[in-house]
Design an enzyme around this catalytic site. Structure first.
Site, PDB file in Angstrom:
ATOM      1  N   ARG A 146      26.767 -22.090  11.307  1.00 18.45           N
ATOM      2  CA  ARG A 146      26.636 -22.773  12.601  1.00 18.45           C
ATOM      3  C   ARG A 146      26.560 -24.284  12.386  1.00 18.45           C
ATOM      4  O   ARG A 146      25.822 -24.767  11.546  1.00 18.45           O
ATOM      5  CB  ARG A 146      25.387 -22.266  13.339  1.00 18.45           C
ATOM      6  CG  ARG A 146      25.601 -20.861  13.895  1.00 18.45           C
ATOM      7  CD  ARG A 146      24.366 -20.338  14.565  1.00 18.45           C
ATOM      8  NE  ARG A 146      23.323 -20.015  13.598  1.00 18.45           N
ATOM      9  CZ  ARG A 146      22.098 -19.625  13.933  1.00 18.45           C
ATOM     10  NH1 ARG A 146      21.755 -19.538  15.196  1.00 18.45           N
ATOM     11  NH2 ARG A 146      21.204 -19.334  13.006  1.00 18.45           N
ATOM     12  N   CYS A 187      19.741 -26.016  13.690  1.00 18.30           N
ATOM     13  CA  CYS A 187      18.511 -26.679  14.137  1.00 18.30           C
ATOM     14  C   CYS A 187      18.660 -28.181  14.360  1.00 18.30           C
ATOM     15  O   CYS A 187      18.482 -28.655  15.477  1.00 18.30           O
ATOM     16  CB  CYS A 187      17.405 -26.405  13.123  1.00 18.30           C
ATOM     17  SG  CYS A 187      17.122 -24.654  12.877  1.00 18.30           S
TER      18      CYS A 187
END
Ligand code: UGA
Length: 458
Positions: A328, A260
């Protein structure tokens, strides 16, 4: 209420499960049939505490079902949520191709009034385009509204976050849509922010960018603390008690990662350049975030030089943060790649992210340990790279007896300087003078000391 949730990633799966748990009838849609089968059998595609139990309970109670057919999923729904991925494209902006594809399919299958809600993180103006695509693909003349309902869930505590949200943001230019959406959320008791579409979209990006700014700010304060012989943990605590500042997201470390913050900060910056606005602060936030890991690795090369062959490093933490298996944009993996690139042999451990990390890092010069003590066996130094709680409880005496040399690089300030140093370790942390740093006698430290000795350096 009858709801359809498209996408079973972090946002969609948690959303679908909790909506069902609130008593709604929910159909989750995903094009990946294998993924759906796994979810139905209780095997979650993501590590999220408490999620599997809620999914299974609601499947059993027949409030939650899954399908691969969007047409079937949305048929009776009052609200259709778009929760598909919006990864970062090469230009830094969000890749919205999945959102457009879903909007097209919704248009093709729309037969009666529905509120079409985007929950995925999407740049300003996206919902207007969703409306246009749906309209262009309608087969019959039918009314519908679009709404923006961004989520503020943190991975690892998204179940709790969704139940105890600080606020719910609903953006729409239709009173009917706002009223339907409010029905879904008003039982929560927390504030509902009614906004226009564009402001709702902006709230999401501005929130993530602000939190990332807090992190980069405290990381820079930490750099200064090291030079000026202050302690960033104490400084952050003292600052954070001021309610206007707040204690959260003031933990200095090796920088923010995840699916994010890096993506959303870059996308907001991209939006600002598209609008011919140079968002200088955001540019620095991103720059500081990358520099932070460089500063950390510099403490390693200052001690050992740039050739690390023959050195074995125990790396604790592979996920981008604690309580998740998500790797990620994990800064931890970046640090490991750099150390390995300089010749070090890595012994890695993470409570949840080992399988994911193996796929990324492979097995060249890296061994995957079964726990943190196993990782420490024969190591020349331990690196704490992810803020897992269990690392904070490491038994220093035990671990020291397993290591080749007693050195700890604490990239998350999880340990107490006093405890580590008095246990006989050479300790490096973030934003504070430690025995390891003092031993390096680096130039910045010397000049700061001279400053202290001589008073204003005169
Ligand atoms: C973030 C936001 O916190 C959520 O509100 C938002 O909904 C979500 O993004 C999203 O857009 O979907 P998340 O990516 O799960 O959630 O992770 P955070 O807990 O925010 O942590 C992000 C990164 O910042 C991690 O790498 C973490 O280690 C780092 N961090 C966090 C720090 O370095 N210091 C801190 O004080 C806090």
């Amino acid at each position: 209420m009858k709801l359809c949730v498209i996408g079973t990633g972090y946002v969609g799966l948690v959303g679908a499960a909790i909506f069902a748990d609130w008593g709604n009838d929910v159909i989750g849609v995903d094009i990946d049939a294998k993924k759906i089968e796994k979810i139905k059998s209780g095997e979650m595609p993501i590590y999220e505490p408490g999620l599997a139990e809620i999914v299974l309970k609601n499947i059993e109670d027949k409030r939650l079902i899954f399908t691969t057919s969007l047409a079937e999923g949305m048929k009776d729904a009052e609200i259709v949520f778009i929760c598909v991925g919006t990864p970062q494209s090469d230009s830094g902006s969000a890749d919205l191709s999945a959102v457009w594809a879903v909007a097209k399919e919704i248009g093709e299958n729309l037969k009666d009034y529905k509120v079409i809600v985007t929950k995925s993180t999407v740049p300003v103006g996206t919902n207007e385009k969703v409306r246009q695509i749906v309209k262009e693909n309608l087969k019959t003349k039918v009314e519908f509204d679009v709404a923006s309902n961004p989520e503020f869930l943190r991975e690892g505590c998204s179940v709790e976050d969704m139940k105890n949200t600080d606020r719910t943001v609903i953006g729409s230019d239709s009173k009917k849509a706002l009223d339907i959406m409010k029905k879904l959320y008003e039982h929560l008791g927390s504030p509902i922010v009614e906004a226009d579409l564009r402001s709702a979209e902006m709230i999401k990006y501005a929130s993530n960018a602000f939190l990332a700014t807090k992190i980069s700010f405290i990381n820079e304060i930490g750099q200064l603390c090291e030079k000026a012989a202050a302690d960033v943990s104490v400084v952050a605590y003292g600052m954070g008690l001021d309610k206007r500042i707040g204690r959260h997201f003031l933990n200095a470390g090796i920088g923010y990662g995840g699916s994010c913050f890096p993506k959303d900060v870059a996308a907001l910056y991209r939006t600002s350049t598209d609008q011919a606005y140079d968002f200088k602060l955001l540019r620095s936030v991103m720059e500081v975030n990358v520099l932070q890991r460089t500063h950390f690795v510099k403490k390693v090369t200052r001690k050992y030089g740039r050739n690390l062959s023959g050195k074995t490093f125990a790396c604790l933490g592979l996920a981008f943060k604690g309580d998740t298996d998500d790797i990620r944009e994990s800064v931890s993996l970046e640090v490991i790649r750099t150390l390995r690139g300089m010749g070090a042999t890595i012994r890695a451990y993470d409570p949840e992210a080992m399988e994911n990390a193996k796929k990324e890092l492979g097995d060249a010069n890296i061994e995957y340990a079964k726990d943190m003590y196993d990782a420490a066996k024969g190591a020349d130094a331990i690196f704490i790279l992810t803020e897992w709680k269990e690392f904070a409880g490491i038994d220093l005496k035990k671990v020291k007896s397993l290591m080749n040399e007693a050195v700890i690089y604490d990239g998350r300030n999880l340990l107490s300087k006093e405890d580590v140093e008095s246990a006989g370790f050479n300790y490096f942390a973030i934003g504070k003078r430690t025995n390891g740093l003092e031993e390096l006698k680096d130039e910045s430290y010397m000049s700061a000391s001279a400053l202290l000795r001589n008073g204003n350096g005169k």
